[in-house]
Design an enzyme around this catalytic site. Structure first.
Site: not given
Ligand code: ATP
Ligand code: LTN
Length: 338
Positions: A118, A200, A203
């Site tokens: 990041k 992955k 968001k």
């Molecule tokens: P950002 O993209 O803003 O970093 P994010 O989409 O990764 O956010 P988080 O709020 O950080 O979402 O994650 C919430 C939960 O979802 C965590 O337990 C994380 O490990 C899981 N998670 C996030 N993205 C994935 C994915 N692509 N596949 C499986 N689990 C995920």
């Protein structure tokens, strides 16, 4: 000591209100929370203090925080048996972070891959909050004497740091924290972006088609799956060397609850278009009731659930923090109670 009493084992987990919840969050994390809440005393947090480690619009952040709470409930978290609360409502999280900061090494945080990703290009101007993010996460978990932390694969390194900090604190100040275990599902721990199968689903995905949001309309879901990237070859099979198809099949497997062999048998001889169509159908059917439930949760009901959650969380967090303060010699007004 609170954590030595016999009690139900505990889980803690959270999502950042940085954007709409997507299928990756659901399949990697929330889906397992819904199952585990029946076996564990459960704490599900909306981690808004983590969200502000990168710049946020304040109104949007407030609205997203409530939206995520609604989605927790709509996907099956039952507020009668689980505690749902907002991180910034329980000031013990920020306070314990400071104590843990004082036993964390700069080198440990410098090794965190999420920070490295990041902060990559602007290391000098990256916020201290972003650097300290994993310590706040450790505080979240350790405050509740958590046994198990259900998360996606990307959080594994943060969990290792949490365990190291708990072990270090216990060694230096006496047995205070439970050392938590991660719970990372075998399938679904890393759902990939639909537009780039090397990244992955996230968001903060730059491509608007890479990520299926839980509040997407049926039309949007169909469009995103239609545009999803595929691999070369035509066979529809789980195969690590063909990550795009494997990703689509994993989503299908998890949403239908079928075994991988049955999924492959189902699509034998079919083309990619058929897979994408059926996947869109299954997803739309899954999302429909979730979206209906989101609509049906009134503001008053949500306020009541979050208020209740704050009280339940704070009661436990305060006990742990008092214990930490006493052990560190931060007794102040606690002296008379010690
Ligand atoms: P950002 O993209 O803003 O970093 P994010 O989409 O990764 O956010 P988080 O709020 O950080 O979402 O994650 C919430 C939960 O979802 C965590 O337990 C994380 O490990 C899981 N998670 C996030 N993205 C994935 C994915 N692509 N596949 C499986 N689990 C995920
Ligand atoms: N860092 C996590 C969100 C998070 C979390 C937690 C997860 C913050 N505190 C405590 C589990 C337990 C992420 O998903 N990015």
């Amino acid at each position: 000591m609170e954590h030595n009493e016999s009690r139900m084992r505990r889980i803690f987990s959270g999502v950042k209100p940085t954007g709409p919840i997507h299928l990756g969050n659901y399949l990697g994390a929330l889906r397992n929370w819904v199952e585990l809440q029946h076996q564990y005393e459960s704490f599900f947090c909306i981690v808004d203090l983590h969200a502000i480690t990168v710049s946020q619009d304040s109104q949007e952040l407030a609205a997203r925080t409530r939206e995520i709470a609604r989605l927790y409930i709509a996907t099956g978290i039952d507020p009668k048996i689980s505690t749902i609360f907002v991180q910034s409502d329980v000031s013990e999280h920020a306070e314990l972070t400071w104590m843990l900061n004082c036993i964390t090494r700069v080198g440990e945080l410098e090794r965190m891959t999420q920070f490295k990703d990041k902060a990559r290009r602007q290391r000098e101007s990256a916020g201290v909050g972003l650097f300290d993010y994993p310590v706040l996460m450790a505080a979240d978990i350790l405050l509740y004497q958590t046994d198990l932390v259900p998360v996606g694969e990307d959080q594994k390194q943060h969990l290792e740091l949490t365990r190291d900090l708990a072990i270090r604190f216990n060694r230096d100040y006496g047995e205070t924290f439970r050392v938590p275990d991660p719970f990372i599902p075998k399938v679904g721990a890393r759902i990939m972006s639909l537009s780039d199968s090397t990244k992955k689903m996230s968001k903060s995905d730059e491509s608007p088609n890479g990520c299926i949001e839980l509040l997407d309309t049926a039309e949007t879901v169909r469009r995103k799956f239609k545009r999803a990237v595929t691999d070369s070859g035509t066979e529809i099979k789980f195969d690590e060397s063909r990550p795009a198809i494997t990703n689509l099949l994993s989503i299908y497997q998890l949403l239908t609850g079928k075994q991988p062999e049955d999924v492959e048998a189902h699509f034998a001889g079919q083309g990619y278009a058929q897979l994408k169509n059926e996947l869109a159908d299954v997803t739309v059917e899954f999302l429909r009731p979730v979206q209906e439930r989101v609509e049906n949760i009134s503001d008053q009901e949500l306020d009541r659930i979050l208020d209740d959650g704050r009280r339940r969380a704070q009661e436990i967090a305060r006990q742990t923090l008092d214990d930490v303060k006493r052990r560190m010699g931060l007794q102040g007004a606690l002296r008379a109670r010690a």
